[in-house]
Design an enzyme around this catalytic site. Structure first.
Site, PDB file in Angstrom:
ATOM      1  N   GLU A  13      50.029  30.889  41.203  1.00 26.96           N
ATOM      2  CA  GLU A  13      51.358  31.495  41.313  1.00 26.96           C
ATOM      3  C   GLU A  13      52.468  30.442  41.231  1.00 26.96           C
ATOM      4  O   GLU A  13      53.507  30.669  40.605  1.00 26.96           O
ATOM      5  CB  GLU A  13      51.482  32.280  42.618  1.00 26.96           C
ATOM      6  CG  GLU A  13      50.705  33.595  42.658  1.00 26.96           C
ATOM      7  CD  GLU A  13      49.210  33.434  42.936  1.00 26.96           C
ATOM      8  OE1 GLU A  13      48.762  32.298  43.231  1.00 26.96           O
ATOM      9  OE2 GLU A  13      48.483  34.453  42.859  1.00 26.96           O
ATOM     10  N   LYS A  26      28.558  38.938  38.398  1.00 29.38           N
ATOM     11  CA  LYS A  26      29.390  39.879  39.149  1.00 29.38           C
ATOM     12  C   LYS A  26      28.873  41.295  38.882  1.00 29.38           C
ATOM     13  O   LYS A  26      28.583  41.653  37.739  1.00 29.38           O
ATOM     14  CB  LYS A  26      30.853  39.718  38.717  1.00 29.38           C
ATOM     15  CG  LYS A  26      31.840  40.337  39.669  1.00 29.38           C
ATOM     16  CD  LYS A  26      33.244  39.758  39.506  1.00 29.38           C
ATOM     17  CE  LYS A  26      34.212  40.470  40.424  1.00 29.38           C
ATOM     18  NZ  LYS A  26      35.532  39.836  40.447  1.00 29.38           N
ATOM     19  N   ARG A  85      53.355  32.791  47.883  1.00 33.46           N
ATOM     20  CA  ARG A  85      52.769  31.461  47.715  1.00 33.46           C
ATOM     21  C   ARG A  85      53.680  30.550  46.892  1.00 33.46           C
ATOM     22  O   ARG A  85      53.569  29.334  46.958  1.00 33.46           O
ATOM     23  CB  ARG A  85      51.404  31.586  47.047  1.00 33.46           C
ATOM     24  CG  ARG A  85      50.689  30.290  46.971  1.00 33.46           C
ATOM     25  CD  ARG A  85      49.215  30.453  46.764  1.00 33.46           C
ATOM     26  NE  ARG A  85      48.520  30.848  47.964  1.00 33.46           N
ATOM     27  CZ  ARG A  85      47.199  30.922  48.069  1.00 33.46           C
ATOM     28  NH1 ARG A  85      46.443  30.627  47.038  1.00 33.46           N
ATOM     29  NH2 ARG A  85      46.627  31.289  49.190  1.00 33.46           N
TER      30      ARG A  85
END
Ligand SMILES: Cc1ncc(C[n+]2csc(CCOP(=O)(O)OP(=O)(O)O)c2C)c(N)n1
Ligand SMILES: CC(=O)[C@@H](O)[C@H](O)COP(=O)(O)O
Ligand SMILES: [Mg+2]
Length: 592
Positions: A334, A247, A362
């Site tokens: 979640e 990254k 969600r």
């Protein structure tokens, strides 16, 4: 000298390039992304990490005929640049500019809109099955998914289904070992072992789901990626390619400080250094939440904090650092976070579950079925509630009041500022016996001196701010500041104004007492007008004071696209000047 990038309008322009040209293109794309994000802001590290992957995909596959879905989509800047949006890229995430995420309405190359994680596998599987039904089994359907996103339940659901289909799928796991914060969980250890060659091929969990597995492959090795894709191109059953990337690749600071450079804000494009923080900034709501939770946890050993993959964004990391065993990051999960909180609440713990408003969507069923129905005293700290700015429509936190309002048992709080937030958190952990959601926005408050001694709050109390004659404004949450500022701009106004820290249960006794005095009620909230605070007031007023006129001001009934928060406020009539203009109609005490 003309750059290679300047000659590219669509992926067809790279099809005949030599490897050397493609490698030069990769360098130019990195510079282009760095230059743009340095001045315009946005997500940086993820896009820098997939430059070679982006080029190889568009080089080998026939996009947009072959379908390509970027999970989350924050890594798709290179894809946008190669697919006709290079010249628009300076408008990224700005009002009327291109979106920071893939968007079907923006380009035929954006096969599916993303923003929330872990949806790509289901989406491409749906496309692949549909293509099969249409007789097209040649088309490739490709999902690029990160290592943190693939650990989410929804991604597993997609893999589980895909493995029993014969679909022409290619799932690419872009494994950089980090989400926004470091990836967590057993899958992360598994992937680390795969990278180190520690898992025998027979023990490959992807293979056990009926995928052909290839990898791990160096995702920055362009010739290698191209060769792999050429091999996979003609395969027509579910394929899984595991690539390893870094990254932030290509910018030293972004590689070394991956959390900060996920979305670094403005920085010096030449040195990569962040601009020094401005002194004396007002505190962020998330920080007041995070710091206060640590203070409370020092006193109250029963306090637990849970975050689904946002320790830095929610500032739950302060608790995780101070009390590692009491601050839990569950990854992008979640639904699990909510039910985990419920399980801990049954054991007598005081659980603060910090979730962005948009991501709590969600876990709606878990809030209903696992928490509210059992009346479990979980405290949902609903961060990024309200208009969020440049992330735009996918990330707006404007539905929570409406979707939580519909659920019995749950108490909904919306403090007006960081002091009220802090005192609410204090009060809740003193004696809470039911589910609570406390909402607060992205960004900073206007109070510097936030660390004041705790005071208990009576949530049922409604705060009178101005007392006037025939028109009353009722608001909740941090829009308080705009309402006060708007009223202060009107000379000698005669409007009353009350702030509600508690939305639900609605203080009907208070309304019964005061509404007799008014002809007009105006409600203001930073949330959708459909089913929010204003709807509760309108419903109560219609039933009990049918002659009173009610006007609801809030987020209008449409998706609010990317722009600054101020611009979004203006679009919804919630900014100070729009409110002033609206309120001014009532200063002569006429009924509207
Ligand atoms: C459902 C959901 N939860 C949380 C987020 C916030 N979020 C955005 S990117 C991200 C990390 C993604 O990590 P990974 O999939 O590994 O991709 P990378 O950034 O490393 O490329 C998170 C948690 C989100 N977008 N959607
Ligand atoms: C892509 C994504 O979902 C996150 O990176 C999000 O943009 C974070 O938002 P905040 O900047 O409000 O933490
Ligand atoms: Mg990752």
């Amino acid at each position: 000298m003309q750059t290679i990038l300047s000659q590219i309008q669509s992926p067809s322009d790279i099809k005949n390039m030599t490897l050397a040209q493609l490698e030069q293109l990769a360098r130019e794309m990195r510079h282009f992304i760095i230059d743009a994000v340095a001045t315009k802001e946005g997500h940086l590290g993820a896009s820098l990490g997939v430059v070679e992957l982006t080029i190889a995909l568009h080089y080998v596959f026939d996009t947009p005929h072959d379908k390509l879905v970027w999970d989350v989509g924050h890594q798709a800047y290179g894809h946008k640049i190669l697919t006709g949006r290079k010249d628009l890229f300076t408008t990224n995430r700005q009002k009327n500019g291109i979106s920071g995420f893939p968007k079907r309405s923006e380009s035929i190359y954006d096969a599916f809109g993303t923003g929330h994680s872990s949806t790509a596998i289901s989406a491409v599987l749906g496309m692949a099955i549909a293509a099969g039904l249409n007789g097209d089994t040649d088309r490739k359907n490709i999902a690029v998914v990160g290592d943190a996103s693939i650990a989410s339940g929804m991604a597993f659901e997609g893999l589980n289904h895909a493995g029993v289909t014969n679909s022409n799928l290619l799932i690419i796991l872009n494994d950089n070992a980090i989400g926004i914060d470091p990836s967590v969980g057993a899958l992360k250890s598994y992937l680390t072992n795969v990278k180190m060659g520690k898992n025998p091929k027979s023990n490959n969990m992807i293979k056990s789901l009926n995928f052909d597995y290839t990898g791990p492959v160096d995702g920055h090795d362009l010739p290698k990626l191209i060769a792999e894709f050429q091999k996979l191109k003609d395969k027509k059953t579910p394929q899984f390619l595991h690539i390893i990337t870094t990254k932030g690749k290509g910018l030293k600071q972004a590689e070394e400080n991956q959390i900060t450079y996920h979305a670094p804000g403005k920085f010096d494009k030449d040195t990569g250094e962040l601009y020094p923080p401005q002194e004396n900034l007002f505190p962020k709501f998330q920080d007041v939440f995070g710091w206060t939770l640590v203070e409370l946890a020092e006193q109250n050993k029963k306090i637990i904090g849970i975050t689904p993959a946002m320790p830095t964004g929610s500032s739950l990391r302060y608790l995780m650092e101070k009390f590692p065993e009491r601050g839990i990051d569950v990854g992008i999960a979640e639904q699990h976070a909510v039910t985990l909180a419920g399980g801990m609440a049954t054991e007598g713990f005081t659980v603060f579950c910090a979730i962005y408003s948009t991501f709590l969507q969600r876990a709606y069923d878990q809030v209903v079925h696992d928490i509210a129905l059992q009346n479990l005293p979980v405290i949902f700290c609903v961060d990024r509630a309200g208009l969020v700015g440049e992330d735009g429509a996918t990330h707006q936190g404007v539905y929570d009041i409406a979707y939580l309002n519909a659920i019995p048992n749950i108490q909904i709080l919306a403090p007006k500022n960081v002091l009220e937030l802090r005192n609410s958190l204090y009060t809740l952990q003193l004696h809470n016996d039911k589910p609570v959601a406390i909402r607060y926005p992205r960004g900073r408050c206007y109070i510097k001196d936030w660390k004041q001694p705790f005071e208990e709050i009576n949530f049922n109390e409604v705060e009178p701010v101005f007392l006037g004659t025939r028109t009353v404004i009722l608001s909740t949450g941090t829009i308080y500041k705009n309402v006060v500022d708007a009223l202060n701009l009107i000379d000698n106004h005669q409007l009353s104004y009350y702030h509600f820290v508690q939305i639900k249960p609605l203080n009907e006794a208070f309304l019964q007492e005061i509404l007799v005095n008014y002809d007009n009620v105006i409600t203001v909230e930073e949330g959708t007008v459909n089913g929010g605070f204003g709807s509760l007031i309108a419903q109560y007023t219609a039933q009990n004071f049918p002659d009173i006129r009610v006007k609801n001001i809030g987020v209008k009934d449409q998706f609010i696209e990317h722009a600054t928060v101020q611009e979004q406020m203006e679009e919804c009539g919630l900014d100070i000047l729009s409110l002033k203009k609206y309120f001014s109609q009532f200063t002569d005490n006429e009924i509207y």
